[in-house]
Enzyme design. Structure first.
Site, PDB file in Angstrom:
ATOM      1  N   SER A 146     -51.880 -67.772 -48.563  1.00 55.53           N
ATOM      2  CA  SER A 146     -52.179 -66.839 -50.082  1.00 55.53           C
ATOM      3  C   SER A 146     -50.713 -67.012 -50.897  1.00 55.53           C
ATOM      4  O   SER A 146     -49.693 -67.036 -50.423  1.00 55.53           O
ATOM      5  CB  SER A 146     -52.368 -65.644 -49.485  1.00 55.53           C
ATOM      6  N   GLN A 165     -53.322 -71.660 -51.159  1.00 52.04           N
ATOM      7  CA  GLN A 165     -54.165 -70.881 -51.931  1.00 52.04           C
ATOM      8  C   GLN A 165     -53.522 -70.342 -53.466  1.00 52.04           C
ATOM      9  O   GLN A 165     -52.509 -69.684 -53.330  1.00 52.04           O
ATOM     10  CB  GLN A 165     -54.755 -69.828 -51.405  1.00 52.04           C
ATOM     11  N   TYR A 171     -53.199 -68.105 -56.658  1.00 50.24           N
ATOM     12  CA  TYR A 171     -53.687 -67.311 -57.816  1.00 50.24           C
ATOM     13  C   TYR A 171     -53.091 -67.778 -58.944  1.00 50.24           C
ATOM     14  O   TYR A 171     -52.060 -67.953 -59.164  1.00 50.24           O
ATOM     15  CB  TYR A 171     -53.215 -65.849 -57.500  1.00 50.24           C
ATOM     16  N   THR A 184     -58.357 -69.743 -55.975  1.00 44.87           N
ATOM     17  CA  THR A 184     -59.293 -68.402 -56.084  1.00 44.87           C
ATOM     18  C   THR A 184     -59.452 -67.915 -57.375  1.00 44.87           C
ATOM     19  O   THR A 184     -58.667 -67.702 -58.387  1.00 44.87           O
ATOM     20  CB  THR A 184     -58.915 -67.090 -55.293  1.00 44.87           C
ATOM     21  N   LYS A 191     -62.486 -71.518 -54.955  1.00 45.51           N
ATOM     22  CA  LYS A 191     -63.057 -70.248 -53.996  1.00 45.51           C
ATOM     23  C   LYS A 191     -63.417 -69.003 -54.762  1.00 45.51           C
ATOM     24  O   LYS A 191     -62.920 -68.893 -55.790  1.00 45.51           O
ATOM     25  CB  LYS A 191     -61.712 -69.802 -53.118  1.00 45.51           C
ATOM     26  N   HIS A 230     -65.411 -62.804 -51.661  1.00 47.78           N
ATOM     27  CA  HIS A 230     -64.004 -62.233 -51.194  1.00 47.78           C
ATOM     28  C   HIS A 230     -64.197 -61.028 -50.322  1.00 47.78           C
ATOM     29  O   HIS A 230     -63.501 -60.238 -50.246  1.00 47.78           O
ATOM     30  CB  HIS A 230     -63.480 -61.579 -52.661  1.00 47.78           C
ATOM     31  N   VAL A 264     -67.956 -63.398 -41.551  1.00 50.38           N
ATOM     32  CA  VAL A 264     -68.135 -64.296 -40.297  1.00 50.38           C
ATOM     33  C   VAL A 264     -67.127 -63.505 -39.152  1.00 50.38           C
ATOM     34  O   VAL A 264     -66.169 -63.000 -39.458  1.00 50.38           O
ATOM     35  CB  VAL A 264     -67.343 -65.416 -40.436  1.00 50.38           C
TER      36      VAL A 264
HETATM   37  C1  FMN Z   1     -56.589 -57.645 -46.856  1.00 49.28           C
HETATM   38  C2  FMN Z   1     -57.186 -59.045 -47.467  1.00 49.28           C
HETATM   39  C3  FMN Z   1     -56.425 -59.656 -48.356  1.00 49.28           C
HETATM   40  C4  FMN Z   1     -56.905 -60.642 -49.280  1.00 49.28           C
HETATM   41  N1  FMN Z   1     -56.126 -61.623 -49.793  1.00 49.28           N
HETATM   42  C5  FMN Z   1     -56.608 -62.626 -50.449  1.00 49.28           C
HETATM   43  C6  FMN Z   1     -55.614 -63.705 -51.083  1.00 49.28           C
HETATM   44  O1  FMN Z   1     -54.411 -63.192 -51.172  1.00 49.28           O
HETATM   45  N2  FMN Z   1     -56.119 -64.644 -51.674  1.00 49.28           N
HETATM   46  C7  FMN Z   1     -57.482 -65.216 -51.603  1.00 49.28           C
HETATM   47  O2  FMN Z   1     -57.919 -65.947 -52.187  1.00 49.28           O
HETATM   48  N3  FMN Z   1     -58.451 -64.226 -50.891  1.00 49.28           N
HETATM   49  C8  FMN Z   1     -57.756 -63.290 -50.067  1.00 49.28           C
HETATM   50  N4  FMN Z   1     -58.538 -62.270 -49.463  1.00 49.28           N
HETATM   51  C9  FMN Z   1     -60.237 -62.831 -49.286  1.00 49.28           C
HETATM   52  C10 FMN Z   1     -60.259 -63.716 -48.027  1.00 49.28           C
HETATM   53  O3  FMN Z   1     -59.689 -64.957 -48.192  1.00 49.28           O
HETATM   54  C11 FMN Z   1     -61.642 -63.836 -47.740  1.00 49.28           C
HETATM   55  O4  FMN Z   1     -62.526 -64.476 -48.827  1.00 49.28           O
HETATM   56  C12 FMN Z   1     -62.410 -62.639 -47.238  1.00 49.28           C
HETATM   57  O5  FMN Z   1     -61.649 -61.830 -46.350  1.00 49.28           O
HETATM   58  C13 FMN Z   1     -63.693 -63.296 -46.383  1.00 49.28           C
HETATM   59  O6  FMN Z   1     -64.292 -62.282 -45.794  1.00 49.28           O
HETATM   60  P1  FMN Z   1     -64.093 -61.586 -44.288  1.00 49.28           P
HETATM   61  O7  FMN Z   1     -62.916 -60.663 -44.387  1.00 49.28           O
HETATM   62  O8  FMN Z   1     -65.299 -60.440 -44.342  1.00 49.28           O
HETATM   63  O9  FMN Z   1     -64.180 -62.649 -43.411  1.00 49.28           O
HETATM   64  C14 FMN Z   1     -58.264 -61.330 -48.820  1.00 49.28           C
HETATM   65  C15 FMN Z   1     -58.984 -60.381 -47.910  1.00 49.28           C
HETATM   66  C16 FMN Z   1     -58.391 -59.397 -47.376  1.00 49.28           C
HETATM   67  C17 FMN Z   1     -59.487 -58.570 -46.278  1.00 49.28           C
HETATM   68  C1  COI Z   2     -54.933 -59.709 -54.820  1.00 48.63           C
HETATM   69  C2  COI Z   2     -54.319 -59.775 -53.763  1.00 48.63           C
HETATM   70  C3  COI Z   2     -53.003 -59.715 -53.703  1.00 48.63           C
HETATM   71  C4  COI Z   2     -55.087 -59.842 -52.345  1.00 48.63           C
HETATM   72  C5  COI Z   2     -56.482 -59.978 -52.327  1.00 48.63           C
HETATM   73  O1  COI Z   2     -57.084 -60.982 -52.657  1.00 48.63           O
HETATM   74  C6  COI Z   2     -57.356 -58.698 -52.075  1.00 48.63           C
HETATM   75  O2  COI Z   2     -56.752 -57.411 -51.673  1.00 48.63           O
HETATM   76  O3  COI Z   2     -58.769 -58.805 -51.914  1.00 48.63           O
END
Ligand code: FMN
Ligand code: COI
Length: 377
Positions: A125, A145, A147, A173, A248, A272, A306
């Protein structure tokens, strides 16, 4: 074979073979909840609004059922595949999750080591709590990834650093140019960057350093709040990134076709994990529609919801080339660092392999929509 340790467990007991964590991965969330600080747990497990879309993500998996076929001479059960130009031992990646130090002091480093031990790519990330260079030192296959910051110089510096550190593919993303209404985090008044965890990733960057000292929330919003982006801007990424690019957050067929037109290499069908648009379509429901719209013109990856090997089978049968895992590996990380992440990955891969073979598929390539039955609602 990923499932080889199954009989070892029967002979010696789970905990002699794996860390003392359950083989049922759906139990990890409750265990992680006991261990994590409450606000960190709420942030990781939480989702947008009422949590409706997070629930729908799971329901969409439950609605689809695998239809086992018999006497098909299943011998191997080959999980290997090729995604965005990379040979993968299995159709599984560790999805980008920011600020992993809130789950474990080793954060992204522990995740990178676990992924490397199994040859699976980690998607790091932008909001990682270890710098991309530190992670690269211990990681195996790695993707970055993005942002996408409004400041083009900063965007280019991220891309150049990632390429120099050996990240081979870019995942951009699109669904999080601002954080959604997340009641749990609002009630806790909790945002990880406030604790000074997330932004450490950028301190090595000269552009960012110039801004350091500013209020971290204002800084985050100023840097990454980039809602004016359009499809035309993708040309800029192409210009500054030589490797494959995947978008994404795609949930709709016209958007998927536009990604093809923009010369992208892949899309990740994702909502997400239900953390952005509450009430949005379940990601697994969007998947077959999107996959059908683009056919073989672009690689389709999937995430959101998943939790098991059977879930991976379902996503692949509906047109995904590979899936990204989110929260489950973070729970493993919280519980036992690198070992905990490896536990999650090994169990998931073993279950995937067994489910695939027991349902009559001699490898992931044998899956199709005919492998599933959709229950009427
Ligand atoms: C705590 C947390 C932080 C996340 N941070 C990012 C991130 O920094 N960048 C991003 O593209 N997706 C982020 N995501 C989304 C995940 O990449 C992903 O799309 C999502 O967790 C998939 O769903 P699942 O948790 O049900 O498997 C984050 C998800 C969680 C739970
Ligand atoms: C915005 C981010 C730092 C983290 C993220 O993608 C999330 O918390 O879902």
């Amino acid at each position: 074979m990923y499932a080889d340790f199954q009989f070892e467990i029967y002979l010696n007991g789970l905990n002699d073979v794996l860390p003392s964590l359950p083989a049922d991965l759906t139990r990890l969330e409750a265990l992680a909840r006991e261990k994590l600080p409450p606000e960190a747990y709420d942030y990781i497990a939480g989702s947008a609004g009422t949590g409706d879309t997070a629930v729908a993500n799971r329901e969409a998996f439950r609605r689809r059922r695998i239809v086992p076929r018999m006497l098909r001479g299943v011998t191997g059960g080959d999980l290997s595949t090729r995604v965005l130009g990379a040979e993968l031992p299995a159709p599984l990646l560790l999805g980008p999750v920011g600020v992993l130090r809130i789950a474990h002091p080793e954060g992204e480093l522990a995740v990178a080591r676990a992924a490397r031990s199994l040859g699976l790519p980690m998607v790091l990330s932008t909001a990682a709590s270890h710098s991309m260079e530190e992670v690269a030192e211990v990681a195996g296959p790695r993707w970055y990834q993005l942002y996408w910051p409004g400041d083009r110089d900063l965007a280019v510096s991220f891309l150049e650093r990632a390429a120099a550190a050996g990240y081979t593919a870019l995942v951009v993303t699109l669904d999080t140019f601002t954080l959604a209404w997340r009641p749990g985090d609002l009630d806790n008044a909790y945002l990880p960057f406030l604790r000074g965890v997330g932004i450490q990733n950028y301190l090595a960057d000269p552009v960012f350093t110039a801004e350091a000292g500013e209020d971290p929330i204002a800084h985050w919003a100023g840097v990454f709040g980039n809602p004016g982006l359009t499809w035309d801007d993708l040309a800029f990424l192409r210009e500054h990134w030589d490797g494959p690019i995947a978008l994404k957050g795609i949930q709709q067929s016209d958007d998927a076709r536009r990604a093809v037109d923009a010369g992208m290499d892949g899309i990740v069908v994702s909502n997400h994990g239900g953390r952005q648009v509450d009430g949005a379509v379940a990601s697994l429901d969007a998947l077959p529609i999107v996959a059908h719209a683009v056919g073989d013109q672009i690689e389709v990856l999937f995430d959101s919801g998943v939790r098991t090997g059977a879930d991976v089978v379902k996503a692949l049968a509906l047109g995904a080339k590979a899936v990204l895992l989110g929260r489950p590996y973070v729970y493993g990380l919280a519980l036992d660092g690198e070992e905990g992440v490896r536990h999650v990955l090994r169990c998931l891969l073993a279950e995937l392999e067994l489910t695939l073979r027991l349902s009559g598929h001699d490898g992931v390539a044998a899956l199709s929509s005919e492998s599933l039955f959709e229950q009427p609602t």
